[in-house]
Structures are given as C-alpha cells and as structure tokens.
Design a protein around this motif. Structure first.
Motif, PDB file in Angstrom:
ATOM      1  N   GLY A 100      65.123  35.605  61.715  1.00 33.03           N
ATOM      2  CA  GLY A 100      63.971  35.999  62.525  1.00 33.03           C
ATOM      3  C   GLY A 100      63.712  37.487  62.460  1.00 33.03           C
ATOM      4  O   GLY A 100      62.555  37.931  62.391  1.00 33.03           O
ATOM      5  N   GLN A 101      64.790  38.264  62.466  1.00 32.72           N
ATOM      6  CA  GLN A 101      64.667  39.719  62.385  1.00 32.72           C
ATOM      7  C   GLN A 101      64.065  40.134  61.039  1.00 32.72           C
ATOM      8  O   GLN A 101      63.158  40.980  60.979  1.00 32.72           O
ATOM      9  N   LEU A 102      64.565  39.533  59.963  1.00 36.86           N
ATOM     10  CA  LEU A 102      64.030  39.829  58.629  1.00 36.86           C
ATOM     11  C   LEU A 102      62.566  39.409  58.518  1.00 36.86           C
ATOM     12  O   LEU A 102      61.759  40.091  57.878  1.00 36.86           O
ATOM     13  N   SER A 103      62.232  38.280  59.137  1.00 36.70           N
ATOM     14  CA  SER A 103      60.838  37.817  59.115  1.00 36.70           C
ATOM     15  C   SER A 103      59.911  38.869  59.702  1.00 36.70           C
ATOM     16  O   SER A 103      58.856  39.182  59.143  1.00 36.70           O
ATOM     17  N   ASP A 104      60.302  39.422  60.848  1.00 29.88           N
ATOM     18  CA  ASP A 104      59.479  40.440  61.494  1.00 29.88           C
ATOM     19  C   ASP A 104      59.383  41.701  60.644  1.00 29.88           C
ATOM     20  O   ASP A 104      58.296  42.280  60.475  1.00 29.88           O
ATOM     21  N   CYS A 105      60.513  42.131  60.090  1.00 27.65           N
ATOM     22  CA  CYS A 105      60.530  43.363  59.289  1.00 27.65           C
ATOM     23  C   CYS A 105      59.691  43.219  58.021  1.00 27.65           C
ATOM     24  O   CYS A 105      58.885  44.106  57.694  1.00 27.65           O
ATOM     25  N   LEU A 106      59.863  42.106  57.320  1.00 25.25           N
ATOM     26  CA  LEU A 106      59.143  41.918  56.057  1.00 25.25           C
ATOM     27  C   LEU A 106      57.658  41.692  56.297  1.00 25.25           C
ATOM     28  O   LEU A 106      56.817  42.143  55.510  1.00 25.25           O
ATOM     29  N   ARG A 107      57.334  41.006  57.390  1.00 25.11           N
ATOM     30  CA  ARG A 107      55.915  40.832  57.728  1.00 25.11           C
ATOM     31  C   ARG A 107      55.275  42.186  58.021  1.00 25.11           C
ATOM     32  O   ARG A 107      54.185  42.492  57.518  1.00 25.11           O
ATOM     33  N   ASP A 108      55.958  43.006  58.820  1.00 23.94           N
ATOM     34  CA  ASP A 108      55.424  44.328  59.136  1.00 23.94           C
ATOM     35  C   ASP A 108      55.312  45.192  57.891  1.00 23.94           C
ATOM     36  O   ASP A 108      54.353  45.966  57.746  1.00 23.94           O
ATOM     37  N   MET A 109      56.279  45.064  56.979  1.00 24.53           N
ATOM     38  CA  MET A 109      56.224  45.869  55.759  1.00 24.53           C
ATOM     39  C   MET A 109      55.049  45.456  54.885  1.00 24.53           C
ATOM     40  O   MET A 109      54.330  46.302  54.345  1.00 24.53           O
ATOM     41  N   LEU A 110      54.827  44.160  54.750  1.00 28.06           N
ATOM     42  CA  LEU A 110      53.670  43.699  53.979  1.00 28.06           C
ATOM     43  C   LEU A 110      52.361  44.164  54.620  1.00 28.06           C
ATOM     44  O   LEU A 110      51.414  44.516  53.929  1.00 28.06           O
ATOM     45  N   ASP A 111      52.340  44.165  55.940  1.00 31.72           N
ATOM     46  CA  ASP A 111      51.134  44.613  56.636  1.00 31.72           C
ATOM     47  C   ASP A 111      50.941  46.119  56.532  1.00 31.72           C
ATOM     48  O   ASP A 111      49.818  46.618  56.680  1.00 31.72           O
ATOM     49  N   SER A 112      52.032  46.855  56.278  1.00 33.66           N
ATOM     50  CA  SER A 112      51.951  48.318  56.221  1.00 33.66           C
ATOM     51  C   SER A 112      51.310  48.813  54.935  1.00 33.66           C
ATOM     52  O   SER A 112      50.798  49.935  54.888  1.00 33.66           O
ATOM     53  N   PHE A 113      51.380  47.995  53.889  1.00 37.00           N
ATOM     54  CA  PHE A 113      50.893  48.429  52.581  1.00 37.00           C
ATOM     55  C   PHE A 113      49.711  47.563  52.148  1.00 37.00           C
ATOM     56  O   PHE A 113      49.788  46.335  52.192  1.00 37.00           O
ATOM     57  N   SER A 114      48.668  48.213  51.711  1.00 39.37           N
ATOM     58  CA  SER A 114      47.534  47.485  51.128  1.00 39.37           C
ATOM     59  C   SER A 114      47.553  47.581  49.610  1.00 39.37           C
ATOM     60  O   SER A 114      46.817  46.870  48.923  1.00 39.37           O
ATOM     61  N   GLU A 115      48.413  48.455  49.075  1.00 38.37           N
ATOM     62  CA  GLU A 115      48.522  48.641  47.632  1.00 38.37           C
ATOM     63  C   GLU A 115      49.895  49.206  47.294  1.00 38.37           C
ATOM     64  O   GLU A 115      50.673  49.588  48.179  1.00 38.37           O
ATOM     65  N   LYS A 116      50.199  49.213  46.018  1.00 47.61           N
ATOM     66  CA  LYS A 116      51.418  49.825  45.480  1.00 47.61           C
ATOM     67  C   LYS A 116      52.707  49.228  46.046  1.00 47.61           C
ATOM     68  O   LYS A 116      53.732  49.903  46.143  1.00 47.61           O
ATOM     69  N   PHE A 117      52.667  47.962  46.424  1.00 49.15           N
ATOM     70  CA  PHE A 117      53.878  47.353  46.978  1.00 49.15           C
ATOM     71  C   PHE A 117      53.901  45.859  46.672  1.00 49.15           C
ATOM     72  O   PHE A 117      52.901  45.153  46.802  1.00 49.15           O
ATOM     73  N   GLY A 118      55.072  45.398  46.244  1.00 49.77           N
ATOM     74  CA  GLY A 118      55.289  43.976  46.036  1.00 49.77           C
ATOM     75  C   GLY A 118      56.603  43.553  46.672  1.00 49.77           C
ATOM     76  O   GLY A 118      57.589  44.303  46.640  1.00 49.77           O
ATOM     77  N   LEU A 119      56.619  42.375  47.277  1.00 48.50           N
ATOM     78  CA  LEU A 119      57.830  41.829  47.897  1.00 48.50           C
ATOM     79  C   LEU A 119      58.190  40.528  47.210  1.00 48.50           C
ATOM     80  O   LEU A 119      57.349  39.646  47.052  1.00 48.50           O
TER      81      LEU A 119
END
Length: 316
Positions: free
Chosen positions: A177-196
């Motif tokens: 659950g903690q990772l879900s929140d962190c990775l969701r926030d990270m994806l939301d933080s970047f609109s470009e130059k990032f892949g997960l």
C-alpha cells in the motif's frame, strides 16, 4: 519512453519467466536509441528483497545503483561543462552532498554516501557535511528519490529516467500500500522524461490486487506485459537475442545464436520438463551445455551433443 512522455509499464509472469531480463533488454534498447541522438538515460534499478522488504531498503538499493553506475557520468558532465554542482543539480543540500562525494577526501565522501542512502549521522558529521537534516523517514526517502530524478533530468545531463522496481510480490500488504501511494504520486509528479517499470511474480494480472497494490496505481500504467513459457518455435530467436545483449560489442560472429544451432536450442528445451520451460531454467542449462562443449573443444553444439550430455544440466 523515447518521446520523453511519462510512461508506466507493468510486467508479470511466473517465477523464472524472465521479468528482470526483460527490464535489461528495455534498458539496452532505449540507451542505444537515445545514444544515436547523443542523449543519455538515467536507469535506476531497485527491488523489494525477500529478506528485508522495507521502503528503506528499496530506496537504498535505488540510490546505490545510481552512485555505482551513473555518478561518474554526472561528475564528468559537471567538470566538462565548467559549471558548479549548484548549477547542475539546482538544490543546495543535494549539490553539497554531490560535491563532497566527488571529492578526494575519503572521509567526506563516505559521509556524503551515508547521508544520501539514509543512514544515521551524528550532529557533528552533519556539520562536517554542511547539511542540516537527515533522510531518516520514508517520506523523506521518497521525496529525495523524486527530487533526484527531477533534478537530473531537468537540469542535469540525462534526457529521461527509467525507474524499475522489481520483485514487488515480496512486499507485505502494508508496504504494498505504501509503495502504491509513492509510485502513484511519482507518476503524477512527472508529465515527461520519466518511465516506471513495475515487475512482479504472478500467474494472472489480477494478483496485483491480491498482493495489496491499489487500483489507483494500476490505472496509471499505460502498458501491461505478461511473460509466458518459452515456445520451441521462438526459443532460438530468444537465445540469439540474449547472446546479442551480453556479447562484447566488438565480437565478430556470423550468428549470435552460436555456439548453439536452432535445432540444438529446440532439442534442449524439448528435453526439459514443462515446468522448466522458462528463461530462469533454460539459460542455466544452456550455460551448462556450453561449458561442457568448451571443455571438450567443441565449437558448435548440435542436437546429439545436447542429447548425450543432458543428464549433466542443472534443471532436468
């Protein structure tokens, strides 16, 4: 990922199905294509280890991967561009850490590493580093990882960043659950130059939720890849691709499948039990057969050699 848009990729399959191997293929292919544009990629690999599945360890592995594989490249960029660490990183604390880590003073270098990976430091050690806070909570670790990616792709030398988190199935439900929140926030933080890239062991994609990961994160993945068992009609090309990835760049060879032939690769797979028809079992058996062939001075492995020596492989 090549167009620098934000991308999320989920990879799943049974144990030994080649999930980690696929991330290496993605890394190699993207780096090659970006190099043709004279661009560089920051590739960060981490995982949830079974022996200590905590966010602290996930963070530490990512930072250590960066320091071991990319810091030298970053330091060269700073030196060759005649810019300061503050100019390149655009964050006072991180710039100070990197300046100490790049110095020849071993004590300062060691302290800078300890600070960045989140180890405890005394007040005097922090004073020596000229840094005012510790990275000693999961929130601060997440923020530092996000900040590192942001700074190195916005003002640093890297055109894009790919973050890989492997072995997600090892996370307890709370950590999932903690990772879900962190990775969701990270994806939301970047609109470009990032892949997960998120990788986990499972037979069905819905096991994602059984493991404790959320639908909120799941919806943010653009692509899902399921890895299945090796098929005999494709196993030769799979082995050829594997060899191409790991052979030296200057190797002069007519066919990357060598020392195997298409027939001998298929024969090896056919002799193996069905439950072993995955890369994690097939490749060690290829290694065993290739080693035996080398010891016997045989330059090409045919089907007869595979049949005669199959009982000496690891998975049979």
């Amino acid at each position: 990922m090549l167009n620098k848009k934000r991308v999320g990729l989920k990879i799943f399959g049974p144990a030994a199905s080649g999930k980690t191997w696929l991330t290496r293929i993605v890394q190699k292919e993207l780096m090659q294509k970006l190099s043709r544009r004279e661009e560089k990629m920051l590739f960060l690999y981490t995982k949830v280890p079974r022996i200590e599945p905590t966010f602290q360890i996930v963070y530490r592995l990512a930072i250590e991967y960066f320091l071991n594989n990319y810091f030298g490249e970053l330091a060269n960029f700073v030196k060759e561009s005649n810019r300061t660490w503050e100019d390149v990183v655009n964050d006072p604390e991180l710039a100070t850490c990197f300046r100490h880590y790049s110095s020849e003073a071993l004590k300062q270098k060691a302290l800078a590493r300890k600070w960045l990976i989140g180890e405890k430091l005394t007040a005097s050690e922090l004073g020596n580093l000229e840094i005012t806070y510790l990275i000693d909570s999961d929130y601060e670790r997440y923020e530092m990882l996000r900040k590192l990616i942001e700074k190195l792709t916005m003002t640093g030398p890297f055109a894009t960043c790919i973050l890989v988190i492997d072995e997600l199935e090892n996370a307890p439900v709370k950590l999932a659950g903690q990772l879900s929140d962190c990775l969701r926030d990270m994806l939301d933080s970047f609109s470009e130059k990032f892949g997960l890239i998120a990788s986990f062991t499972a037979e069905k994609v819905d096991e994602w939720y059984d493991l404790g990961y959320t639908e909120y994160l799941g919806r943010r993945f653009d692509y899902t890849v399921q890895l299945d068992s090796l098929k005999k009609e494709a196993v030769a090309e799979f082995l050829r691709l594997h060899h191409r990835v790991y052979r030296k760049k200057d190797a002069k060879i007519d066919d990357h499948l060598l020392p195997f032939t298409e027939e001998s690769a298929i024969k090896l797979l056919e002799l193996m039990p069905l439950e072993y028809h995955y890369p994690g079992y097939f490749l060690p058996n290829c290694r065993d057969i290739a080693r035996l062939a080398f010891e016997k001075g045989k330059k090409q492995i045919d089907t007869k050699f595979v049949e005669d020596h199959f009982q000496k492989v690891t998975f049979k």
